[in-house]
Design a protein around this motif. Structure first.
Motif, PDB file in Angstrom:
ATOM      1  N   SER A  35       0.824  -1.210   0.000  1.00 26.75           N
ATOM      2  CA  SER A  35       0.000   0.000   0.000  1.00 26.75           C
ATOM      3  C   SER A  35       0.852   1.251   0.000  1.00 26.75           C
ATOM      4  N   SER A  36       1.949   1.231   0.772  1.00 28.44           N
ATOM      5  CA  SER A  36       2.812   2.411   0.834  1.00 28.44           C
ATOM      6  C   SER A  36       3.479   2.682  -0.512  1.00 28.44           C
ATOM      7  N   GLN A  37       3.787   1.615  -1.267  1.00 21.27           N
ATOM      8  CA  GLN A  37       4.396   1.792  -2.579  1.00 21.27           C
ATOM      9  C   GLN A  37       3.399   2.334  -3.598  1.00 21.27           C
ATOM     10  N   LEU A  38       2.184   1.835  -3.555  1.00 22.62           N
ATOM     11  CA  LEU A  38       1.165   2.317  -4.485  1.00 22.62           C
ATOM     12  C   LEU A  38       0.872   3.790  -4.256  1.00 22.62           C
ATOM     13  N   ASP A  39       0.992   4.211  -3.002  1.00 24.70           N
ATOM     14  CA  ASP A  39       0.761   5.636  -2.714  1.00 24.70           C
ATOM     15  C   ASP A  39       1.848   6.521  -3.328  1.00 24.70           C
ATOM     16  N   GLN A  40       3.015   5.934  -3.646  1.00 26.91           N
ATOM     17  CA  GLN A  40       4.107   6.711  -4.220  1.00 26.91           C
ATOM     18  C   GLN A  40       4.048   6.790  -5.743  1.00 26.91           C
ATOM     19  N   VAL A  41       3.179   6.016  -6.367  1.00 27.33           N
ATOM     20  CA  VAL A  41       3.113   5.993  -7.830  1.00 27.33           C
ATOM     21  C   VAL A  41       2.622   7.347  -8.338  1.00 27.33           C
ATOM     22  N   ALA A  42       3.483   8.032  -9.098  1.00 31.63           N
ATOM     23  CA  ALA A  42       3.112   9.327  -9.677  1.00 31.63           C
ATOM     24  C   ALA A  42       2.913   9.228 -11.183  1.00 31.63           C
ATOM     25  N   TYR A  43       3.650   8.327 -11.854  1.00 30.24           N
ATOM     26  CA  TYR A  43       3.555   8.171 -13.297  1.00 30.24           C
ATOM     27  C   TYR A  43       3.623   6.694 -13.643  1.00 30.24           C
ATOM     28  N   VAL A  44       2.853   6.331 -14.650  1.00 30.21           N
ATOM     29  CA  VAL A  44       2.973   5.001 -15.248  1.00 30.21           C
ATOM     30  C   VAL A  44       3.200   5.235 -16.731  1.00 30.21           C
ATOM     31  N   LYS A  45       4.404   4.909 -17.201  1.00 33.72           N
ATOM     32  CA  LYS A  45       4.816   5.318 -18.542  1.00 33.72           C
ATOM     33  C   LYS A  45       5.240   4.131 -19.399  1.00 33.72           C
ATOM     34  N   ALA A  46       4.962   4.294 -20.698  1.00 32.14           N
ATOM     35  CA  ALA A  46       5.491   3.386 -21.723  1.00 32.14           C
ATOM     36  C   ALA A  46       6.491   4.193 -22.547  1.00 32.14           C
ATOM     37  N   LYS A  56       7.407  10.471  -7.896  1.00 32.75           N
ATOM     38  CA  LYS A  56       7.429  11.857  -8.355  1.00 32.75           C
ATOM     39  C   LYS A  56       8.817  12.318  -8.774  1.00 32.75           C
ATOM     40  N   ASN A  57       9.854  11.617  -8.301  1.00 32.34           N
ATOM     41  CA  ASN A  57      11.229  11.948  -8.693  1.00 32.34           C
ATOM     42  C   ASN A  57      11.717  11.095  -9.856  1.00 32.34           C
ATOM     43  N   LEU A  58      10.785  10.387 -10.499  1.00 31.43           N
ATOM     44  CA  LEU A  58      11.065   9.537 -11.657  1.00 31.43           C
ATOM     45  C   LEU A  58      11.949   8.344 -11.314  1.00 31.43           C
ATOM     46  N   ASN A  59      11.883   7.901 -10.048  1.00 31.79           N
ATOM     47  CA  ASN A  59      12.566   6.683  -9.645  1.00 31.79           C
ATOM     48  C   ASN A  59      11.633   5.496  -9.867  1.00 31.79           C
ATOM     49  N   LYS A  60      12.176   4.404 -10.404  1.00 29.14           N
ATOM     50  CA  LYS A  60      11.358   3.230 -10.672  1.00 29.14           C
ATOM     51  C   LYS A  60      10.995   2.532  -9.363  1.00 29.14           C
ATOM     52  N   LEU A  61       9.723   2.168  -9.216  1.00 29.09           N
ATOM     53  CA  LEU A  61       9.233   1.511  -8.009  1.00 29.09           C
ATOM     54  C   LEU A  61       9.239  -0.002  -8.204  1.00 29.09           C
ATOM     55  N   ASN A  62       9.492  -0.728  -7.099  1.00 27.74           N
ATOM     56  CA  ASN A  62       9.538  -2.183  -7.134  1.00 27.74           C
ATOM     57  C   ASN A  62       8.125  -2.743  -6.954  1.00 27.74           C
ATOM     58  N   VAL A  63       7.344  -2.652  -8.030  1.00 29.16           N
ATOM     59  CA  VAL A  63       5.973  -3.150  -8.024  1.00 29.16           C
ATOM     60  C   VAL A  63       5.769  -4.023  -9.256  1.00 29.16           C
ATOM     61  N   THR A  64       4.645  -4.711  -9.292  1.00 29.10           N
ATOM     62  CA  THR A  64       4.308  -5.576 -10.420  1.00 29.10           C
ATOM     63  C   THR A  64       3.268  -4.896 -11.293  1.00 29.10           C
ATOM     64  N   VAL A  65       3.499  -4.890 -12.616  1.00 30.23           N
ATOM     65  CA  VAL A  65       2.581  -4.252 -13.563  1.00 30.23           C
ATOM     66  C   VAL A  65       2.016  -5.314 -14.497  1.00 30.23           C
ATOM     67  N   GLN A  66       0.696  -5.311 -14.673  1.00 26.96           N
ATOM     68  CA  GLN A  66       0.023  -6.227 -15.582  1.00 26.96           C
ATOM     69  C   GLN A  66      -0.959  -5.472 -16.468  1.00 26.96           C
ATOM     70  N   PRO A  67      -0.867  -5.598 -17.811  1.00 26.05           N
ATOM     71  CA  PRO A  67       0.177  -6.320 -18.545  1.00 26.05           C
ATOM     72  C   PRO A  67       1.496  -5.558 -18.513  1.00 26.05           C
ATOM     73  N   GLU A  68       2.589  -6.259 -18.755  1.00 22.85           N
ATOM     74  CA  GLU A  68       3.913  -5.647 -18.671  1.00 22.85           C
ATOM     75  C   GLU A  68       4.212  -4.749 -19.863  1.00 22.85           C
ATOM     76  N   THR A  69       3.590  -5.013 -21.032  1.00 24.91           N
ATOM     77  CA  THR A  69       3.834  -4.205 -22.232  1.00 24.91           C
ATOM     78  C   THR A  69       2.514  -3.736 -22.824  1.00 24.91           C
ATOM     79  N   VAL A  70       2.566  -2.608 -23.564  1.00 22.52           N
ATOM     80  CA  VAL A  70       1.400  -2.062 -24.263  1.00 22.52           C
ATOM     81  C   VAL A  70       1.825  -1.679 -25.678  1.00 22.52           C
TER      82      VAL A  70
END
Length: 516
Positions: free
Chosen positions: A176-187, A209-223
């Motif tokens: 939950s704490s990591q999801l709260d840090q998500v500012a951008y989801v980019k391809a 917000k500082n454009l650091n990659k977060l250690n989370v799982t994304v589904q689907p992985e590609t678009v």
């Protein structure tokens, strides 16, 4: 008994026995010590130390509902003990380092890194042996995906539009704490000098917000990402104005650009505001006769570049009074002299080709002009050249251009040169084919030389009619420095203007045309 003890020999015997017992005691202790030393040496010879690096750490917890942070990926294990057991343990590789979090509650904990499948006869040291971990509830959220790309990386003269992404949203899973840090989801997409619409698969990343990659799982992985790329150039007409004062007794009767329009490249909103480039200054200061002048084309505000960057303007003059009469008198008193075996040089050569002048090796020239000028003229003052700049591979016939003083006119014994062009082999490219498509086939339709005399009418002058029937195919290169703008996406009736510019003679030859 007392009497016995009072006798001296009895006491001597007792003293001797005590001394013997003491001796035995000392020697027995030394023997035991030596025996222990021998045993220790034997034990040390059979004992070894082995260090195991990058041992993966297995974590036991409720993966379905919880997220664990702080667990190291690997640890270092140092084993000490009998060498045979060390060798067996290292060979089997069934040892493990693990952390058991099954019975721990949510929050922060200090836990011990444990190990298994290692013999009890070995001493084991784990680094780190204690780690701080955080146990959180697992959560998932949906986020919209934004395509990330640098619009400036398209080919010059093109513009990237707005991207479309499919699917438009992805599911991000983590603490939950990591999801709260998500500012951008980019391809992220690289346009890589694109000149047409780009469609690619891109990996999706979640950033803070500082454009650091977060250690989370994304589904689907590609678009799938599609980015439209379109040409952003257009042709606009040009106009010139006189600047400066001509020589005494000379009037400027005409300023005629040999190029009707140029191509401008820039943002779409800037292109919409520009319909013409006018008031291009032509400096006629001190001019005394008709001639061609090269003029730089200014780049309008908001525009990135202009093609061509330079145009040729023909300046027509009218002389008055005595100067005109004197010129006619000089023309009537002209003489003719012959210059033999003038060499022909090749100009405009490209590094992609090799060139061979097949014929002629040299040319004779009859030069006509005032006697005073002919007396000063030597063979070194006349040069002949053939321009091979627009030729593709093959054999071609091109006009011979003569460069001589302004006051004389020339007639050549041979007006054309035959040239062989051979493409150089270059790895990874097909330059020969590209140049052939770009410049057109000049060998199929040769330029017909003019049959007149004088430097303004002989084949070396590059008469506009010679090449008007054979315009060069236009390319996409915005920085083209010829006098004619090129644009593979546009059409127009300016092909004759292109060939005029590509075959413009030197100034002295054009002057001789008007002089005649």
């Amino acid at each position: 008994m007392d009497k016995l003890m009072n006798r001296s020999w009895v006491m001597k015997i007792i003293a001797l026995l005590l001394a013997f017992m003491l001796y035995l005691s000392v020697n027995l202790d030394d023997g035991a010590s030596s025996s222990n030393k021998i045993l220790n040496r034997s034990s040390s010879a059979n004992t070894g130390v082995e260090t195991l690096t990058d041992v993966p750490v297995q974590v036991s917890y409720n993966e379905k509902n919880r997220i664990v942070r702080g667990v190291p990926d690997t640890v270092i294990m140092t084993l000490e003990g009998p060498k045979n057991i060390l060798a067996q343990t290292k060979l089997q590789k069934d040892y493990q380092a693990y952390i058991d979090l099954d019975n721990l509650s949510l929050g922060q904990h200090r836990v011990k890194v444990q190990y298994r499948n290692i013999s009890d006869n070995l001493n084991v040291v784990v680094k780190p042996d204690i780690v701080n971990v955080t146990i959180e509830e697992r959560d998932s959220k949906q986020f919209s995906v934004e395509a990330s790309y640098d619009k400036n990386k398209v080919k010059n003269g093109y513009e990237a539009g707005e991207a479309t992404v499919s699917p438009r949203a992805v599911t991000v899973t983590g603490a939950s704490s990591q999801l709260d840090q998500v500012a951008y989801v980019k391809a992220i997409i690289d346009l890589d000098n694109a000149s047409k619409t780009v469609t690619k698969q891109a990996t999706v990343v979640a950033l803070d917000k500082n454009l650091n990659k977060l250690n989370v799982t994304v589904q689907p992985e590609t678009v799938n990402v599609t980015i439209p790329v379109k040409n952003i150039s257009k042709k606009v007409p040009i106009d010139v104005i006189q600047e400066g004062t001509p020589g005494d007794g000379v009037n400027i009767t005409k300023l005629e650009p040999k190029t009707d329009a140029v191509k401008i490249i820039g943002p779409s909103d800037s292109l919409e505001k520009i319909d013409k480039i006018d008031n291009i200054p032509v400096d006629v200061t001190g001019i005394t006769k008709s001639k061609d002048i090269k003029v730089n084309v200014p780049v309008p505000d908001g525009i990135d570049s202009v093609s061509p960057k330079q145009i040729t303007v023909h300046v027509e003059v009218d002389k008055q009074g005595d100067e005109k009469d004197a010129e006619e008198t000089d023309a009537s008193a002209a003489e003719t002299r012959s210059f033999k075996n003038l060499p022909v040089s090749l100009t405009g050569q490209s590094s992609k080709y090799t060139y061979e002048l097949l014929s002629p090796a040299s040319v004779d020239a009859d030069v006509k002009g005032p006697k005073s000028d002919l007396d000063k003229l030597t063979k070194s003052g006349i040069s002949l050249s053939a321009n091979v700049g627009n030729l593709s591979a093959g054999e071609h016939t091109v006009p011979i251009i003569i460069n001589s003083p302004d006051s004389v006119t020339s007639t050549l014994s041979t007006k054309q040169a035959k040239v062989r062009v051979t493409a150089k082999k270059q790895s990874g490219t097909n330059d020969g084919q590209t140049d052939k498509e770009t410049s057109g086939s000049t060998s199929d339709k040769e330029t017909k030389p003019d049959t007149g005399t004088g430097s303004g009418t002989n084949p070396g002058t590059g008469n506009s009619g010679d090449s008007a029937d054979k315009p060069s195919e236009e390319t996409d290169t915005p920085e083209d420095n010829t006098d004619t703008p090129t644009d593979s996406t546009e059409t127009g009736d300016d092909s004759s203007n292109q060939s005029d510019e590509n075959s413009t003679p030197v100034d002295g030859q054009t002057d001789n045309t008007s002089g005649n």
